[in-house]
Design an enzyme around this catalytic site. Structure first.
Site, short mmCIF file in Angstrom:
data_model
loop_
_atom_site.label_atom_id
_atom_site.label_comp_id
_atom_site.label_asym_id
_atom_site.label_seq_id
_atom_site.Cartn_x
_atom_site.Cartn_y
_atom_site.Cartn_z
N GLU A 27 16.39 -1.10 9.21
CA GLU A 27 17.78 -1.01 9.67
C GLU A 27 17.99 -1.84 10.95
OE1 GLU A 27 16.76 3.26 8.27
OE2 GLU A 27 15.70 1.44 8.92
N CYS B 284 15.45 7.19 10.16
CA CYS B 284 14.63 8.13 10.94
C CYS B 284 15.36 8.58 12.21
CB CYS B 284 13.30 7.47 11.30
SG CYS B 284 13.43 6.11 12.50
N CYS C 95 16.29 4.93 14.04
CA CYS C 95 17.22 4.12 13.26
C CYS C 95 18.61 4.76 13.21
CB CYS C 95 16.69 3.93 11.85
SG CYS C 95 15.18 2.94 11.81
N ALA D 161 -9.78 -2.44 -16.85
CA ALA D 161 -9.64 -3.56 -17.78
C ALA D 161 -10.59 -3.32 -18.96
CB ALA D 161 -9.97 -4.88 -17.10
N ASP E 12 -22.17 -7.56 -9.65
CA ASP E 12 -21.64 -8.93 -9.52
C ASP E 12 -21.07 -9.26 -8.15
OD1 ASP E 12 -18.69 -8.20 -11.56
OD2 ASP E 12 -19.26 -7.53 -9.56
#
Length: 321
Positions: free
Chosen positions: A61, A87, A96, A174, A219
């Site tokens: 903001e 806030c 803010c 994966a 690895d």
């Protein structure tokens, strides 16, 4: 005659811009949440868009209001849209809510309610001072709930750290066409370029990478962000579960050279508590099948991202706990 103000469609557009701005700095703001803000004129024109870029930097903001000042558009500000409730807390930056009250802002639309009791209450403060303040779910627009869901996801890691004393855990898995996590001999991955970009974006938004000593020994992965832009200014944590002390000092030294803060842990719960204490909001779990199963079976996960190798191209599925 009713005074002009932005339409619901214009507010929704501004809110998307605020969310997009916040998302660009996801992974760079810990221990603060990523937040985006847009300022609109009474006719709906977007005057400024800004995000909180890092801890200690201006909140979204304040940055947006400062941008309007610099452009000579400050007096035109009518409506402020922000992904998180403004806030009321004074820390390294001023509250803010007070910055908004010191501006011409007449209306505020916010996404998620602040889960931090120290900073919450901005919406009530603004409303009490005469600024019409509403959650985006109250917007009369077909995308209102979807926009609110994006705002909630942005702060989910921040809220998880506050409420569960651990980081938000994203597990990346994966799989090849046969369902194996193990790449072919001599290779470190079997996914395509699009999937690699996704994997690196998951790293980009994480404050820490969690792995196991077995993955290190297999690895010696780099765990760096290479396929997407990384806005992070501070070092990223690299937490290694290593009950038998198998990780070589040379690997830890090399990780430090790559900008990581590595640490070894013998216990999963202790590791997560230590990361949260250190300000880590989101951690990406990148490890082998044994450790990955341990996280899933223990219920220590919040998002599970599965990349599957297919003949016609990789597929991606996501599920939330």
């Amino acid at each position: 005659m009713t005074a002009p103000s932005p339409t619901p469609a214009q507010i929704a557009t501004g809110f998307r811009l605020a969310l997009d701005a916040a998302d660009r700095f996801t992974g760079a703001t810990a221990p603060n949440p990523p937040v985006g803000c847009a300022l609109l004129a009474a006719d709906g024109m977007v005057l400024a868009v800004a995000a909180h870029e890092a801890a200690g930097r201006p909140h979204a903001e304040g940055a947006a209001l400062a941008s309007c000042h610099a452009k000579g558009r400050f007096d035109a500000v009518h409506t402020l849209v922000v992904s998180l409730e403004p806030c009321t807390h004074r820390g390294r930056t001023p509250p803010c809510a007070e910055a908004i009250l010191a501006s011409p802002t007449r209306a505020v639309w916010y996404g998620a309610t602040d889960p931090n009791p120290t900073a919450a209450g901005g919406a009530a403060r603004l409303e009490a001072m005469g600024v019409a303040t509403r959650p985006i779910t109250d917007l009369d627009h077909r995308d209102a709930r979807a926009l609110a869901a994006r705002a909630s996801r942005l702060i989910a890691p921040f809220a998880t750290r506050l409420t569960k004393a651990r980081p938000w855990l994203t597990i990346k898995q994966a799989l090849d066409a046969e369902g194996s996590m193990l790449p072919p001999a001599g290779a470190k991955t079997f996914t395509n370029e699009t999937s690699l970009t996704l994997a690196h974006d998951l790293r980009r938004r994480a404050d820490a990478v969690i792995t196991g000593s077995g993955t290190i020994l297999a690895d010696a992965p780099l765990f760096t962000v290479r396929h997407v832009k990384d806005p992070r200014r501070q070092s990223r944590r690299l937490a290694i579960l290593d009950r038998r002390g198998r990780t070589a000092p040379a690997y830890l030294d090399a990780a430090r050279e790559r900008g990581f803060v590595p640490s070894l842990h013998g216990d999963m719960s202790e590791m997560l508590a230590a990361l949260a204490e250190d300000g880590v909001m989101e951690a990406l779990v990148e490890c082998g099948p044994t450790l990955l199963s341990a996280f899933l079976e223990a219920g220590l996960w919040d998002e599970h991202v599965i990349i599957r190798q297919r003949a016609g191209g990789d597929t991606v599925s996501r599920r939330l706990a």
